[in-house]
Structure formats: structure tokens, C-alpha cells
Write a protein that holds these residues in place. Structure first.
Motif, mmCIF file in Angstrom:
data_model
loop_
_atom_site.group_PDB
_atom_site.id
_atom_site.type_symbol
_atom_site.label_atom_id
_atom_site.label_comp_id
_atom_site.label_asym_id
_atom_site.label_seq_id
_atom_site.Cartn_x
_atom_site.Cartn_y
_atom_site.Cartn_z
ATOM 1 N N ALA A 52 0.808 -1.230 0.000
ATOM 2 C CA ALA A 52 0.000 0.000 0.000
ATOM 3 C C ALA A 52 0.834 1.271 0.000
ATOM 4 O O ALA A 52 0.388 2.295 -0.542
ATOM 5 N N PHE A 59 -2.378 -2.939 5.262
ATOM 6 C CA PHE A 59 -2.646 -2.166 4.044
ATOM 7 C C PHE A 59 -3.113 -0.756 4.422
ATOM 8 O O PHE A 59 -2.665 0.237 3.839
ATOM 9 N N SER A 97 -7.272 5.110 3.713
ATOM 10 C CA SER A 97 -6.425 4.128 4.405
ATOM 11 C C SER A 97 -6.893 3.883 5.830
ATOM 12 O O SER A 97 -6.893 2.743 6.312
#
Length: 508
Positions: free
Chosen positions: A86, A140, A106
Motif C-alpha cells: 500500500a 494495508f 487508508s
């Protein structure tokens, strides 16, 4: 190209000076408010990771009997693997769009993944793989660390940057303190805990920390949306147009020449950061299994005591960051990084086992330095209601490798708690200075990815080597890696200098 704004040339002749000063004060205050939101984001990212790290192993054992220490390495590594994938994505995104977008996205992923983690006990089969996936998604979401670092690097001058990076690391360390501390407090809920039938949730010492991390994520999203604003300054503190944000009342002034970044210094910084993160990933992964094997702690004791130890390391780290601020101003960033690596080497060297005292073996007694291999099924079944403690007899090295003493373990924790924070903050402080005033989203993405790669390989490496060969081999190899990093730093020492120093704008 850098786009500078000269206040003398862009300010109208008849403009009121007080109005100009107020505008500058407002920009300064807005810039530092936004930087503090990034501090808080880093703090919550750290809390979200450490709040479950000491309970991962006992939780994994509880939900899936087939999971072993080797699989624990993959579960810990999953977080870092997700972050590694990510980080460049969020870093690239932040270079071309307002940073609020990748941050909110995120954090929402991270929040959802923590809720997933709290429910991994529900499936009838494959629970350990659900835990693996939940940790990968949490990682991630933690890829926003690249955005946070690039924002702080771009919003501070060269003089401000070491302090800002140290403050950010201190917030990260505070997260390392409160995460395990909260886990230790929540351990009193117990393994059974309470059942919330309406949402089919078991609220216990394993699931409560993840749900608390999800609540923190929600708070973080609100702060990013309400408070965060885009700001960029050059190494001298002058405002620059951000590529992802163009104010209407500023004039573009472009540099005539494109100045290059030292690629060797960039690559070396990534390698050093990889090694620093690899070392700490090894330490945090092995702490719980090592203490359970060597000191015959139960799952609950291991979670509680290691939580306290990591809290202590966190407090120690904050003191180290305060010292690093002063030391880096007096002797420079590079000597502090070198000293940190030397202290880490000593920390792992002390962990090497010695003496004639051997660890307690699960289900067996140690007699004449050999394992009693013949055990009756009756004795095992009669003790099945009691949690086994000590070094598992499947790990054959337990029979001939001396035990690590508690004093060794505590001393090593103390030294690593000094060396790691110093190396951590100096690694990406140097990196941001080497890159200069150019947009750093992608570069910080690669730095975070290298650190995540280390946190992926570190747990897998140590869990495999520790399980098969024992602590002597595992920690000897780590000492070799640290020694190699010291030699690498020495070989490129003269190239690890700030962008402005390299191009003669500032004298170091």
C-alpha cells in the motif's frame, strides 16, 4: 522543479503590514496544526499495531489448534506485507491529490480490518487464515505512514525537520507504550470475557483491543477531515506551491535548473532503514514465544508481562528522542545513527544463551541433560485441563541449548529500546534531507515499503530459524546483520548529507 514564493515581490506596495503579518501567522499556525494531526495519525497507527501484538500468539492458539510458531511469523508478517504493497500506492496518490483523500481511505480500511480481526473466531474452519487476512488488511491501511512522513518532511524547513521527525517518532513511541498498556489493562477481561449476542461478538482480552483500535480510527478520520490543510515549504522555510494544492493568491517562481538527488544515498538510506526495521520486527515477534519458552510463562502472563516491558521500552524511547534532538544538533545525524546501530548490536549479543541452566520442557522433565522421550498418554490426558508451560519438546534445541536468563532478556530490552528509536528517527530524517524540497510522496512510499518488507521478512525469518535452530543461531545471525549495516554506513558516510548542503545552498 521547486516553485518558490517570495513575499517581498508578491506583496502589494499598499498592503497593510499588520494584515500581512496576520496572514503569515495564520499560515504558520495552520501548518503546525496540520503537522500535529500527522503526529496524532502516526500515534494511532502505532497504537493500532501494538495494541494486539502481545496477544497475537495466545489468540492464534486459542482460535486454531493447528497454528504453530512458524505460522505466527506469517501472521505478524502479513501486516507488513500489506503495508509494503500500500505504501507506494498511497505515496503516489498523495503527490497528485490532496493528502486528505489517501489518509481517509487508508484509515477506513484499517478500521474495518480491526473489526474483521475481532470476529476471526466465528468461522468453523480456517480461523488462522482469517487472522492472517485481517492483519494484512490492517497493514494495508497502515500504508498511510508514507503520506504522513512525506507531509511532515514537505511542511518543515531543514532546521525544523529533525525536531519534527523526532516529535513524530516520539508520538509513535507513545503509541508503542499505550498499545501494550491498553492490552495489559484489557487482559483483566479474561479469555472468556462477555458475549454480546445481538452482534454475535465475544468481548474478551483478545477482541477488545482491536475494537478499541477501530474507535481510534474513527477519531482519526474526523481529525483529518476537519483540521488537516495542505502546506509545503522549502529547506529555508519559504512556502512552495504543492503539486496537489494550488492557492489562488500566490505567484509561481521556478528554478532555472533541475538539481538531481544522490541516488546512492537514497538507496543506502532505504537499505539501512530496511535493516533497522528488520531488527525490530525480529525483536517484537520473538518476545512472546521466547519468554513463554524460557521463563515458562502462561499465555496470560506472557501478554501481561511483555505488555509492561514494551511499555517500559516506549517510555525509554521518548527519553531517547529528547536526547536525539540535542545530540543531532551538536554532533550531526550520522554519528547518532552509527551509535544507535552499535547499541542494537550489544542488545542482541547479550541475548546469546550461555551456562548450564536449561529451559523447562513441556510435558517432560529434564534429567541428565536429555529429554525423557517416553511419555504415557494417561499423564498427558490427566494434565490436559492445565495449560502447558515451558519449551515445547517438538523444538529439539530445547534439550541442549542453555536457557536465556530473565536478566539477559531485560538488559537486551533496555539496549534495544535505546538503539532502535535513535536509528529509526535518524534513518528517515536523513532520508528526507537527502531528498530535499521536491515532492516526497513516492520516495517516502518506497522507504515505508522497504521497512514493511523488513517487517515481512523479519518475523518469517526469526520464527523459522528460532523454531528449527533455537535462539543461539537466530541472534547470532542478527548480530551479523547489524555488523554489516555498520560497515555499510561507514562506506557511504560522506554521501549521506542534506540536498541543500550537497548543492551548496547551506553549509553543514
Amino acid at each position: 522543479m521547486s516553485q518558490f514564493v517570495d513575499s517581498d515581490e508578491t506583496t502589494p506596495l499598499l498592503r497593510d503590514d499588520a494584515s500581512s503579518d496576520n496572514s503569515q501567522d495564520e499560515d504558520y499556525e495552520s501548518r503546525w496544526r496540520s503537522i500535529r494531526v500527522m503526529y496524532f495519525t502516526m500515534f494511532l497507527s502505532s497504537v493500532g499495531f501494538t495494541i494486539v501484538i502481545t496477544s497475537l500468539w495466545p489468540y492464534l492458539q486459542r482460535i486454531d489448534d493447528s497454528a504453530d510458531a512458524s505460522f505466527l511469523g506469517w501472521v505478524v508478517a502479513a501486516y507488513s506485507l500489506g503495508q509494503m504493497v500500500a505504501s507506494p500506492i498511497f505515496g503516489l496518490w498523495s503527490n497528485y491529490r490532496p493528502r486528505r483523500e489517501p489518509l481517509v481511505c487508508s484509515i477506513f480500511i484499517n478500521l474495518s480490518a480491526n473489526i474483521y480481526y475481532a470476529y476471526v473466531y466465528l468461522p468453523r474452519t480456517g480461523n488462522k487464515f482469517h487472522m492472517l487476512m485481517s492483519r494484512a488488511f490492517v497493514g494495508f491501511g497502515a500504508g498511510n505512514v508514507a503520506v504522513v512522513r512525506s507531509y511532515v518532511a514537505g511542511a518543515t524547513s531543514l532546521k525544523e525537520r529533525t525536531n519534527a521527525m523526532a516529535n513524530m517518532s516520539a508520538c509513535q513511541a507513545l503509541g508503542f507504550i499505550l498499545g501494550p498498556a491498553l492490552q495489559a489493562c484489557l487482559s483483566f477481561i479474561g479469555e472468556q470475557g462477555y458475549t454480546v449476542k445481538i452482534i454475535d461478538l465475544q468481548l474478551n482480552m483478545y477482541t477488545a483491543p482491536a475494537l478499541l483500535a477501530a474507535v481510534f480510527g474513527l477519531i482519526n478520520i474526523l481529525l483529518v477531515v476537519v483540521v488537516l490543510r495542505e502546506h509545503r515549504v522549502d529547506d529555508d522555510g519559504r512556502h512552495i506551491h504543492a503539486i496537489n494544492y494550488t492557492p489562488e493568491d500566490q505567484v509561481d517562481i521556478r528554478d532555472d535548473a533541475e538539481e538531481t538527488i544522490d541516488r546512492v544515498a537514497v538507496l543506502t538510506s532505504n537499505v539501512l532503514f530496511f535493516i533497522v526495521m528488520f531488527i525490530f520486527a525480529v525483536f517484537e515477534t520473538i518476545a512472546t514465544p521466547l519468554s513463554m519458552d524460557m521463563f515458562a510463562w502462561t499465555r496470560k502472563e506472557a501478554v501481561f508481562y511483555n505488555g509492561i516491558i514494551i511499555c517500559g521500552i516506549g517510555f525509554e524511547s521518548i527519553l531517547v528522542f529528547l536526547v536525539v534532538k540535542v545530540a543531532s544538533q551538536r554532533v550531526g545525524d550520522r554519528p547518532v545513527l552509527l551509535a544507535g546501530l552499535a547499541v542494537i548490536f550489544c542488545g542482541f549479543f547479550i541475548l546469546l544463551p550461555f551456562g548450564n541452566h536449561y529451559p523447562k520442557i513441556q510435558w517432560a522433565d529434564l534429567k541428565n541433560n536429555s529429554l525423557v522421550s517416553q511419555m504415557s498418554e494417561a499423564s498427558i490426558s490427566s494434565n490436559s485441563s492445565v495449560e502447558p508451560t515451558g519449551c515445547p519438546y517438538e523444538q529439539t534445541w530445547c534439550q541442549y541449548t542453555p536457557a536465556i536468563h530473565l536478566a539477559q532478556y531485560i538488559t537486551s530490552d533496555f539496549l534495544i529500546g535505546v538503539g532502535y528509536p535513535a536509528c529509526n528517527v535518524m534513518s528517515y530524517t536523513l532520508y528526507s534531507k537527502i531528498l530535499g524540497p521536491k515532492p516526497q510522496g513516492v520516495y517516502m512510499g518506497w522507504l515505508t515499503a522497504s521497512g514493511s518488507g523488513a517487517r515481512t521478512l523479519g518475523p518469517v525469518f526469526v520464527s523459522q530459524v528460532y523454531t528449527l535452530l533455537g535462539p543461539r543461531w537466530a541472534f547470532s545471525l542478527i548480530c551479523g546483520v547489524v555488523l554489516g549495516s555498520i560497515l555499510l554506513l561507514g562506506s557511504v558516510y560522506h554521501r549521506l548529507i542534506a540536498f541543500s548542503v550537497r548543492h551548496g545552498r547551506i553549509i553543514e
